[in-house]
Design a protein around this motif. Structure first.
Motif, PDB file in Angstrom:
ATOM      1  N   GLN A 252      81.647  33.407  95.571  1.00 57.77           N
ATOM      2  CA  GLN A 252      80.817  34.457  94.765  1.00 57.77           C
ATOM      3  C   GLN A 252      82.382  35.286  94.417  1.00 57.77           C
ATOM      4  O   GLN A 252      82.044  35.718  92.964  1.00 57.77           O
ATOM      5  N   VAL A 255      82.047  33.405  89.951  1.00 67.50           N
ATOM      6  CA  VAL A 255      81.251  34.588  89.469  1.00 67.50           C
ATOM      7  C   VAL A 255      81.448  35.859  89.016  1.00 67.50           C
ATOM      8  O   VAL A 255      81.299  36.377  88.583  1.00 67.50           O
ATOM      9  N   LEU A 256      81.853  36.690  90.368  1.00 64.55           N
ATOM     10  CA  LEU A 256      82.703  38.070  90.639  1.00 64.55           C
ATOM     11  C   LEU A 256      83.485  38.721  89.567  1.00 64.55           C
ATOM     12  O   LEU A 256      83.004  39.899  89.464  1.00 64.55           O
ATOM     13  N   ARG A 278      74.628  43.510  87.948  1.00 68.17           N
ATOM     14  CA  ARG A 278      74.455  42.095  87.683  1.00 68.17           C
ATOM     15  C   ARG A 278      75.188  41.518  89.130  1.00 68.17           C
ATOM     16  O   ARG A 278      74.962  41.095  89.852  1.00 68.17           O
ATOM     17  N   THR A 282      73.883  39.027  92.093  1.00 73.03           N
ATOM     18  CA  THR A 282      74.635  38.321  92.409  1.00 73.03           C
ATOM     19  C   THR A 282      75.203  38.333  94.354  1.00 73.03           C
ATOM     20  O   THR A 282      74.363  37.411  94.559  1.00 73.03           O
TER      21      THR A 282
END
Length: 367
Positions: A252, A255-256, A278, A282
């Motif tokens: 992750q 993206v995170l 967000r 996710t």
């Protein structure tokens, strides 16, 4: 002394065992059963060491594990042999570790006398008990799992084993590689519960003009989300110094990381909440991909009648708890493991203290 080229600590220790320690061991006690590894404390064990690490407790070092009777009969002689005959340097690094002003801390230093080496000689049960508070060669209880800081579990299951002649290290590390399934569900549930307890506070603090408080809550939630991602990826979260480095290795992270960084950099609660929303969605989607529970709606929503956007993370807690079949695990309070209700590096670096606090707080029985 010229600074040698940096060699990652695990590789340095591997070479040290094979090229320096093993030949002397074979000469002095040929055929003695032993295991050799670099486990335990130290940034190199988790693979995070750099040249900076050489300033204390880093260098050519390892654990040499013998049968208890061999420690009694040969331990002192092997220690003295290595002290007398190890080369003063190995690949440019001193093999002598000198004391510092800080009690118990040593640093590599040149010497003309006997080498105070860091080949730590003991038996497996003694080493594991000192590191974890229990011997994984015996039954590992629920209390053992919950009271052991994840940093300590990471230190035992990471690192490297160079030789396992005793046959103890490999099965013990396999046993401790990750939590039993139901206990994993419980720890995940408790991590979601931590998030649920504070996710509305980002907006509530900001609403009353406390942007500093809102930022502090945001930072706590970011840390909990990072730990949650590690737990979902079946990785023991390390303590704060290496949390970001470990998180960067999770699926992750790509993206995170920018989203969490933006939440931390925000100067108003509305922006923090947008980025956190967000991030929640996710991580929630990643939870659903694991297939551990029935699908849980991953979208954020209002916090009851208040104008704050939250995930209501307790929904994930409930879904996980519904899948736990072990009655003993189902009966546990939502306090989780010691890392989930204690935020003290001092406690989390001492298994004895962690075990005592865990039992007192979570009422976890011995067995």
């Amino acid at each position: 002394m010229t600074t040698p080229s940096f060699i990652p600590g695990l590789e340095l220790s591997r070479r040290f065992y094979l090229e320096a320690v093993r030949p002397l061991l074979d000469e002095a006690t040929p055929g003695i059963l032993h295991s050799a590894a670099r486990l335990g404390g130290g940034s190199e064990v988790l693979g995070f060491d750099t040249a900076r690490s050489a300033d204390h407790e880093w260098g050519p070092r390892l654990q040499l594990l013998l049968r208890p009777e061999d420690v009694t009969c040969h331990g002192t002689a092997i220690k003295d042999l290595l002290s007398a005959r190890l080369a003063k340097t190995f690949y440019g690094y001193p093999t002598h570790f000198a004391p510092t002003a800080e009690a118990g801390i040593r640093v590599m230093q040149a010497t003309d006398g006997p080498v105070h080496h860091r080949v730590d000689i003991t038996d497996p049960a003694t080493w594991f008990t000192a590191q974890l508070g229990f011997d994984p060669g015996q039954d590992v209880t629920l209390a053992d799992w919950l009271a052991t800081p994840t940093q300590r579990l990471a230190e035992v299951t990471a690192g490297a084993v160079f030789h396992d002649g005793l046959g103890r290290l490999t099965p013990a590390r396999a046993h401790l590689a990750w939590y039993p399934h139901d206990l994993w569900l419980h720890v995940l549930a408790c991590q979601w519960q931590r998030i649920s307890q504070e996710e509305a506070f980002v907006g509530r603090c900001g609403e009353v003009g406390d942007e500093l408080g809102s930022a502090v809550v945001t930072a706590r939630l970011v840390r909990d989300l990072m730990r949650l991602c590690l737990l979902m990826d079946r990785r023991y979260p390390p303590y704060s110094k290496w949390l970001g480095s470990a998180f960067a290795r999770t699926p992750q992270a790509a993206v995170l990381t920018p989203v969490l960084s933006a939440a931390l950099a925000a100067t108003d609660w509305h922006t923090r909440e947008q980025h956190l929303s967000r991030a929640y969605e996710t991580v929630a989607a990643a939870h659903n991909r694991l297939g551990l529970t029935d699908l849980v709606d991953p979208t954020t929503r209002s916090y009851h009648s208040r104008p704050f956007q939250v995930l209501h993370a307790e929904r994930f807690t409930a879904a996980l708890r519904a899948r736990i079949t072990d009655p003993a695990v189902r009966a546990l309070p939502l306090a989780g493991n010691v890392d989930q209700f204690i935020d003290s590096t001092d406690v989390l670096s001492h298994p004895g203290r962690a075990r005592a606090v865990t039992r007192a707080t979570a009422h976890v029985p011995e067995s």
